[in-house]
Design an enzyme around this catalytic site. Structure first.
Site, short mmCIF file in Angstrom:
data_model
loop_
_atom_site.label_atom_id
_atom_site.label_comp_id
_atom_site.label_asym_id
_atom_site.label_seq_id
_atom_site.Cartn_x
_atom_site.Cartn_y
_atom_site.Cartn_z
N ALA A 187 30.51 105.93 63.82
CA ALA A 187 30.43 106.80 64.99
C ALA A 187 31.71 106.68 65.81
CB ALA A 187 29.24 106.42 65.87
N ASP A 188 32.13 107.79 66.37
CA ASP A 188 33.24 107.78 67.31
C ASP A 188 32.75 107.76 68.75
OD1 ASP A 188 36.25 108.52 66.11
OD2 ASP A 188 34.58 108.88 64.75
N ARG A 189 31.54 108.26 68.96
CA ARG A 189 30.93 108.19 70.28
C ARG A 189 29.43 108.40 70.14
NH1 ARG A 189 33.13 109.34 75.77
NH2 ARG A 189 35.10 109.70 74.69
N ALA A 248 28.56 111.54 67.82
CA ALA A 248 29.74 112.26 67.32
C ALA A 248 30.39 111.42 66.24
CB ALA A 248 30.73 112.52 68.45
#
Length: 387
Positions: free
Chosen positions: A256-258, A266
């Site tokens: 995950a990036d966020r 995201a």
């Protein structure tokens, strides 16, 4: 399993990273001396992966400060050095806005040096040294967290994802979430590594991950490096794989990036589609990420800014020229693979709704939805006194 790949080398104020644009054909390390070097390396995706870019950004500024100290070019005033660091951190954050780890690291480092600058007797050098220590500790903690994420995820899969007749797991992953995306070991790929260390990995599948091919270039590279049983597939083959009784995929694990407060996640473009397919086929879908990736200030996926990348990443591809050449000489060429003049949409990420996610693997455990069908991630930070 072979030794784990090391993609970030740092010692005594000197930083070097493996150039991921050259992989898997050439293993070349590039020296990062300044925050400007790091900004370009991140923007050009010579280093990528949310945890890795945060660490490289922090250590790059630490290296820059160390050089200023050595050459006696650092201001003696604590306030001036604090402002210098703050400006550099803001600049570094602009290199990859979607990845929350980078902005989170900048916020924490800024808080550390602000507190130090306000103490009696603080000087420019002591503020810089406080930053350097904090950046180095960040790398150490990330590696420790990754090991815990891998352990927690492997145990959850063994307990909750395996059919009764199975003792080993077949796992699919997307993009690259291993040593090349972190300080080492990895998040989602760390889960696969932990399964292997427990002799509980039947097989790993990795997607090609178009358009930047992080799966075929980087994840496949790590799986081969570690000598794990693995197969590469194109992104469009996932549905057929999950439908196959021969493959028997037990879980999909992604990074995950966020992660928003409600669990919306995201991650690399294509993740959302994997989650939809997993739901249809009854395959567990897990997100592996450290607490630093969870952004309680972002209520849902609708609030996440999605970075868009250049069209050339879709219409062109880079690789070695096929043919005989010495093993240590690889000639990389870029070729067109799309009709010239076609319009291109190239979002780097998509958002997977929390309703499609079975669990979020963190260093403190695997978070599942509660009785109301919702993730309550804010409780993680209350229980662990994190911020």
């Amino acid at each position: 399993m072979a030794s784990i790949l090391q993609a970030i080398r740092y010692s005594h104020g000197k930083l070097a990273i493996i150039d991921q644009l050259q992989l898997p054909y050439v293993e070349k390390f590039i020296t990062i001396r300044t925050s400007e070097d790091a900004w370009h390396a991140i923007k050009e995706m010579r280093v990528r992966g949310a945890p890795a870019i945060a660490i490289v950004a922090a250590l790059a500024l630490a290296s820059e400060l160390n050089t200023l100290i050595i050459h006696d070019k650092l201001s003696s005033r604590a306030e001036e050095v604090k402002l210098f660091i703050r400006e550099k951190l803001d600049y570094l954050v602009s290199s990859r806005p979607t990845a929350v780890n980078l902005s989170d690291a900048a916020r924490k480092l800024e808080s550390t040096i602000s507190g130090h600058a306000d103490t009696p007797g603080a000087t420019g050098r002591t503020v810089a040294e406080a930053f350097i220590r904090a950046a180095e500790e960040m790398m150490t903690k990330d590696l420790d967290d990754n090991m815990k994420i891998g352990q927690n995820g492997a145990e959850w899969i063994i307990k909750h994802a395996l059919a009764r007749h199975k003792s080993t797991a077949t796992v699919l992953t997307h993009c690259n979430t291993g040593s090349l995306a972190t300080s080492g070991y990895g998040t989602a790929l760390g889960v696969i590594r932990s399964l292997a260390s427990k002799k509980a990995l039947e097989h790993a599948y990795c997607t090609e991950t178009r358009p930047y091919n992080q799966g075929s270039r980087l994840t496949a590279f790590e799986l081969v490096h570690d000598r794990l049983p693995a197969t590469l597939i194109t992104d469009s083959m996932v549905a057929a794989l999950l439908a196959s009784t021969k493959a028997e995929v037990d879980a999909i694990v992604v990074g995950a990036d966020r992660v928003a407060a409600n669990g919306d996640t995201a991650n690399k473009i294509g993740t959302y589609g994997l989650a939809v397919l997993a739901k249809y086929h009854g395959v567990k879908f897990l997100v592996a990420a450290p607490l630093t990736t969870i952004d309680l200030g972002t209520k849902s996926g609708e609030d996440i800014v999605i970075e868009e990348r250049p069209s050339a990443e879709v219409t062109k591809i880079r690789g070695p020229v096929d043919g005989d050449h010495p093993a240590d000489i690889v000639k990389l060429e870029t070729v067109h693979i799309a009709a010239k003049g076609i319009d291109v949409w190239n979002p780097a990420f998509d958002v997977t709704p929390s309703t499609l996610i079975d669990g979020i693997i963190t260093e403190v455990g695997v978070i599942e939805k509660e009785a109301d069908g919702q993730f309550h991630l804010e409780r993680l930070f209350i229980d662990n006194s994190a911020s």
